[in-house]
Design a protein around this motif. Structure first.
Motif, mmCIF file in Angstrom:
data_model
loop_
_atom_site.group_PDB
_atom_site.id
_atom_site.type_symbol
_atom_site.label_atom_id
_atom_site.label_comp_id
_atom_site.label_asym_id
_atom_site.label_seq_id
_atom_site.Cartn_x
_atom_site.Cartn_y
_atom_site.Cartn_z
ATOM 1 N N GLY A 1 -2.543 85.358 73.876
ATOM 2 C CA GLY A 1 -3.609 86.164 74.925
ATOM 3 C C GLY A 1 -5.223 86.190 74.804
ATOM 4 O O GLY A 1 -5.742 86.562 75.780
ATOM 5 N N SER A 2 -4.680 85.102 74.242
ATOM 6 C CA SER A 2 -6.135 84.897 74.219
ATOM 7 C C SER A 2 -7.417 83.008 73.833
ATOM 8 O O SER A 2 -8.079 83.124 74.685
ATOM 9 N N ASN A 3 -6.184 82.661 73.417
ATOM 10 C CA ASN A 3 -6.919 80.867 73.146
ATOM 11 C C ASN A 3 -6.316 80.191 75.043
ATOM 12 O O ASN A 3 -5.465 80.454 75.212
ATOM 13 N N PHE A 4 -6.941 79.559 74.918
ATOM 14 C CA PHE A 4 -7.008 78.452 76.115
ATOM 15 C C PHE A 4 -7.233 77.470 75.241
ATOM 16 O O PHE A 4 -8.132 76.867 74.844
ATOM 17 N N THR A 5 -6.085 76.032 75.604
ATOM 18 C CA THR A 5 -6.778 74.753 74.780
ATOM 19 C C THR A 5 -5.876 73.895 75.577
ATOM 20 O O THR A 5 -5.787 73.868 77.061
ATOM 21 N N LEU A 6 -6.771 72.772 75.517
ATOM 22 C CA LEU A 6 -6.964 71.230 75.890
ATOM 23 C C LEU A 6 -6.045 70.444 74.761
ATOM 24 O O LEU A 6 -6.304 69.864 74.603
ATOM 25 N N LYS A 7 -5.059 69.682 75.511
ATOM 26 C CA LYS A 7 -3.805 68.618 74.537
ATOM 27 C C LYS A 7 -4.726 67.408 75.495
ATOM 28 O O LYS A 7 -3.785 67.382 77.070
ATOM 29 N N ILE A 8 -4.891 66.281 74.950
ATOM 30 C CA ILE A 8 -5.007 65.016 74.687
ATOM 31 C C ILE A 8 -3.749 64.640 73.957
ATOM 32 O O ILE A 8 -3.671 64.348 72.712
ATOM 33 N N ARG A 9 -2.879 64.337 74.776
ATOM 34 C CA ARG A 9 -1.725 63.121 74.229
ATOM 35 C C ARG A 9 -1.505 61.981 72.432
ATOM 36 O O ARG A 9 -1.433 62.027 71.759
ATOM 37 N N SER A 10 -2.892 61.016 73.672
ATOM 38 C CA SER A 10 -2.556 59.963 73.239
ATOM 39 C C SER A 10 -4.002 59.335 73.989
ATOM 40 O O SER A 10 -4.510 58.868 74.355
ATOM 41 N N THR A 11 -4.908 59.579 72.777
ATOM 42 C CA THR A 11 -6.295 59.512 73.108
ATOM 43 C C THR A 11 -6.783 57.784 73.765
ATOM 44 O O THR A 11 -6.745 57.244 72.575
ATOM 45 N N LYS A 12 -7.374 57.798 74.186
ATOM 46 C CA LYS A 12 -8.118 56.795 74.678
ATOM 47 C C LYS A 12 -9.478 56.850 74.510
ATOM 48 O O LYS A 12 -10.483 57.482 74.156
ATOM 49 N N LEU A 13 -10.535 55.083 74.374
ATOM 50 C CA LEU A 13 -12.095 54.762 73.921
ATOM 51 C C LEU A 13 -12.501 55.944 75.172
ATOM 52 O O LEU A 13 -13.184 56.201 74.878
ATOM 53 N N GLU A 14 -11.574 55.920 76.591
ATOM 54 C CA GLU A 14 -12.976 56.305 77.517
ATOM 55 C C GLU A 14 -12.712 58.085 77.106
ATOM 56 O O GLU A 14 -13.262 58.585 78.418
ATOM 57 N N ASP A 15 -11.603 58.156 76.469
ATOM 58 C CA ASP A 15 -11.439 60.201 76.359
ATOM 59 C C ASP A 15 -12.573 60.687 76.485
ATOM 60 O O ASP A 15 -13.201 61.847 76.336
ATOM 61 N N SER A 16 -13.510 59.559 75.403
ATOM 62 C CA SER A 16 -14.710 60.194 74.432
ATOM 63 C C SER A 16 -15.720 60.880 75.406
ATOM 64 O O SER A 16 -15.787 60.286 76.403
#
Lengths: 109, 114
Positions: free
Chosen positions: B72-87
């Motif tokens: 009821g409180s958390n909201f998450t963002l997951k990135i499965r396989s990070t790339k350099l450009e996700d910085s």
């Protein structure tokens, strides 16, 4: 295409001088316009929204639909106004915000 | 005054690793958003979320991204396989259903992909 343009990346004025941060938008409908401010090391926070038609910290902004502009103005800048200012709009109440690239305002003593 | 809380403030990860960015929206807010800002560029919308489902997503939000409200409180963002450009700096925002329905932003999580 939906777009917000803030032509000045950097803007410097002396304390007591008037300041105007420019913002133009491109959107086919009737957007809701905002100015957000980010002081050093702080979060983005709302400064103004056009539907409120209010003055916050001496700042005002008028929506000009003919020129598709929403410029932010203050007649007498203060040192504490130094911050990054972002113009943004959304097309619907729950919709995404479209941001400009921001204008870094520096007010010198 | 209630605030949107984001953790961690800075996340460093290796390319290809999964990361989860966490957000605690303001308690009576029902609409949630993720934005990101690559250094020197605009704040860009990623996704909006309401009633346990995605309301809108941008072209940036591809299959590598997912969002979840696990409790009821958390909201998450997951990135499965990070790339350099996700910085980038990732901002969470929440919005109430009231007359003053604006988006309130968290302080952001700086993601550095090495």
């Amino acid at each position: 295409a939906q777009r917000v343009t803030q032509p000045e990346k950097l803007l410097s004025v002396f304390k007591g001088a008037p300041v105007e941060l420019k913002c133009n938008y491109s959107y086919s409908g009737s957007p809701e316009l905002f100015w957000y401010v980010q002081y050093s090391r702080q979060r983005l926070q709302l400064l103004l929204r056009h539907i409120s038609r209010e003055s916050i910290k001496g700042f005002t902004a008028d929506l000009n639909k003919g020129e598709t502009s929403f410029h932010l103005k203050k007649p007498f800048a203060q040192e504490e106004d130094s911050a990054m200012y972002y113009c943004a709009f959304r097309g619907s109440t729950l919709g995404r915000l479209y941001f400009g690239r921001g204008t870094q305002l520096t007010v010198w003593p | 005054e209630p605030e949107v809380t984001q953790t961690p403030s800075h996340q460093v990860t290796q390319m290809g690793q999964e990361v989860i960015l966490r957000c605690v929206p303001i308690s009576n807010h029902l609409y949630f958003y993720w934005y990101r800002q690559i250094l020197g560029q605009k704040v860009e919308f990623l996704v909006s979320f309401y009633n346990n489902e995605i309301s809108e997503k941008s072209e940036i939000f591809d299959d590598q991204f997912s969002v979840e409200r696990p409790d009821g409180s958390n909201f998450t963002l997951k990135i499965r396989s990070t790339k350099l450009e996700d910085s980038a700096m990732y901002f969470c925002a929440s919005q109430p259903i009231t007359d003053f329905n604006i988006q309130y932003f968290g302080a952001g999580t700086r993601l550095s992909v090495l």
